[in-house]
Design a protein around this motif. Structure first.
Motif, PDB file in Angstrom:
ATOM      1  N   ARG A 150       0.836  -1.204   0.000  1.00  0.00           N
ATOM      2  CA  ARG A 150       0.000   0.000   0.000  1.00  0.00           C
ATOM      3  C   ARG A 150       0.869   1.252   0.000  1.00  0.00           C
ATOM      4  O   ARG A 150       2.058   1.210   0.333  1.00  0.00           O
ATOM      5  CB  ARG A 150      -0.920   0.006   1.213  1.00  0.00           C
ATOM      6  CG  ARG A 150      -2.025  -1.025   1.145  1.00  0.00           C
ATOM      7  CD  ARG A 150      -2.861  -1.007   2.403  1.00  0.00           C
ATOM      8  NE  ARG A 150      -3.992  -1.931   2.321  1.00  0.00           N
ATOM      9  CZ  ARG A 150      -4.692  -2.359   3.356  1.00  0.00           C
ATOM     10  NH1 ARG A 150      -4.369  -1.952   4.580  1.00  0.00           N
ATOM     11  NH2 ARG A 150      -5.690  -3.184   3.196  1.00  0.00           N
ATOM     12  N   ASP A 154       0.950   3.633   2.047  1.00  0.00           N
ATOM     13  CA  ASP A 154       1.474   4.015   3.367  1.00  0.00           C
ATOM     14  C   ASP A 154       2.543   3.047   3.860  1.00  0.00           C
ATOM     15  O   ASP A 154       3.019   3.153   4.993  1.00  0.00           O
ATOM     16  CB  ASP A 154       0.337   4.116   4.388  1.00  0.00           C
ATOM     17  CG  ASP A 154      -0.398   2.777   4.599  1.00  0.00           C
ATOM     18  OD1 ASP A 154       0.031   1.755   4.003  1.00  0.00           O
ATOM     19  OD2 ASP A 154      -1.382   2.775   5.347  1.00  0.00           O
ATOM     20  N   SER A 180       2.159  -0.182   4.398  1.00  0.00           N
ATOM     21  CA  SER A 180       1.608  -1.412   4.981  1.00  0.00           C
ATOM     22  C   SER A 180       1.482  -2.471   3.902  1.00  0.00           C
ATOM     23  O   SER A 180       1.480  -2.179   2.709  1.00  0.00           O
ATOM     24  CB  SER A 180       0.252  -1.142   5.638  1.00  0.00           C
ATOM     25  OG  SER A 180      -0.687  -0.654   4.693  1.00  0.00           O
ATOM     26  N   GLU A 213       5.234 -11.045   4.519  1.00  0.00           N
ATOM     27  CA  GLU A 213       6.201 -10.370   5.383  1.00  0.00           C
ATOM     28  C   GLU A 213       7.504 -11.171   5.467  1.00  0.00           C
ATOM     29  O   GLU A 213       8.602 -10.606   5.417  1.00  0.00           O
ATOM     30  CB  GLU A 213       5.601 -10.185   6.773  1.00  0.00           C
ATOM     31  CG  GLU A 213       6.489  -9.401   7.728  1.00  0.00           C
ATOM     32  CD  GLU A 213       5.796  -9.143   9.047  1.00  0.00           C
ATOM     33  OE1 GLU A 213       6.265  -8.260   9.787  1.00  0.00           O
ATOM     34  OE2 GLU A 213       4.790  -9.818   9.347  1.00  0.00           O
TER      35      GLU A 213
END
Length: 285
Positions: free
Chosen positions: A260, A262, A264, A276
């Motif tokens: 995203r 931002d 994230s 992750e």
């Protein structure tokens, strides 16, 4: 049968968004040329090309091609006669779609109509650094790398994609054709350099996205909006996210490198913990 657009006088007062929606409606109804479309909405052809691509993520020609292909695929899935489906979808001759059938449908129209009947797909389950992977390949390349814990569920996903293909399960290492491809996939999933020949099946826009993902260097990420802008579709972040979600070739087509705006993680077909984990591994390499 698709109709040709008869150019009409361009309306003088249509706002920008309405003009683009008008163009899309004309493309949905027929096969207008770029000049016909431009005349219909009062824009220059070059300006219309830029604006339409920015809005929808495809040029007018690409949008038309995908609409025709979608019509053909629906008719074939419904069991329509191949020749009738081709002509009803707007293909004046079957030769062009047959010449490019493998690239656009993943197989010829007749085989697509039959749920992949006649297509030879070898597959195997493979223990990898990221867990169990189902790896499937056509003669053209790897068509699926699916990750999961349940072998039965993995096989069901493959059969759902190719319900009537000739699916042949082979033991890893016992097939001269599949063995080197499994080794390359195992290396790729372990984060090692590997060349994996792939057989990507999707829309023109999806393939553009997947190609862009494979150009993101390991250890780096791009936002959905950045990928969209790179493709000339600055408003296409959601379309990019959708293409990522439809990626069937885990890790090799690195949709995990898209996040995203931002920072994230966003979504991931194989779960955010795995996304992750892979990103962390790539950054540490």
């Amino acid at each position: 049968m698709l109709k040709r657009l008869t150019p009409q006088a361009a309306p003088d007062r249509i706002d920008s968004a309405d003009k683009l929606e008008r163009v899309r409606a004309l493309l949905d109804a027929g096969e207008p040329s770029l000049n016909d479309l431009a005349a219909a909405v009062g824009l220059s052809p070059s300006h219309l090309q830029r604006r339409f691509t920015a809005r929808f993520g495809l040029s007018p020609a690409e949008y038309l091609a995908q609409r025709k292909l979608g019509t053909l695929k629906s008719a074939l899935r419904e069991g329509r006669d191949v020749s009738a489906a081709l002509y009803d979808a707007g293909y004046g001759s079957p030769s062009r779609v047959y010449e490019r059938g493998a690239a656009k449908l993943g197989m010829t129209p007749a085989r697509y109509r039959a749920g992949g009947e006649g297509e030879q797909i070898r597959w195997s389950l493979l223990d990898t650094a990221l867990g169990t992977a189902l790896v499937a390949t056509t003669q053209r390349g790897i068509c699926m790398i699916e990750l999961g814990e349940d072998p039965a569920a993995l096989e069901a996903k493959l059969r759902g994609e190719f319900p009537r293909a000739a699916l042949e399960r082979v033991d890893a290492g016992r097939d001269e054709f599949l063995r080197p491809r499994l080794r390359a996939v195992a290396d790729a999933l372990a984060g090692r350099q590997a060349r994996v020949d792939i057989d990507l099946i999707g829309t023109a826009f999806q393939k553009k996205v997947w190609d862009a993902l494979m150009r993101i260097p390991p250890g780096e990420t791009r936002s959905y909006a950045e990928v969209a802008a790179q493709l000339g579709a600055p408003r296409g972040a959601r379309a990019v996210a959708s293409a990522c979600a439809h990626n069937r070739v885990a890790i090799v087509v690195p949709c995990h490198r898209v996040v995203r705006g931002d920072g994230s993680l966003g979504g991931y077909r194989w779960g955010l913990p795995l996304k992750e984990q892979v990103l962390r591994r790539e950054r540490a390499a």
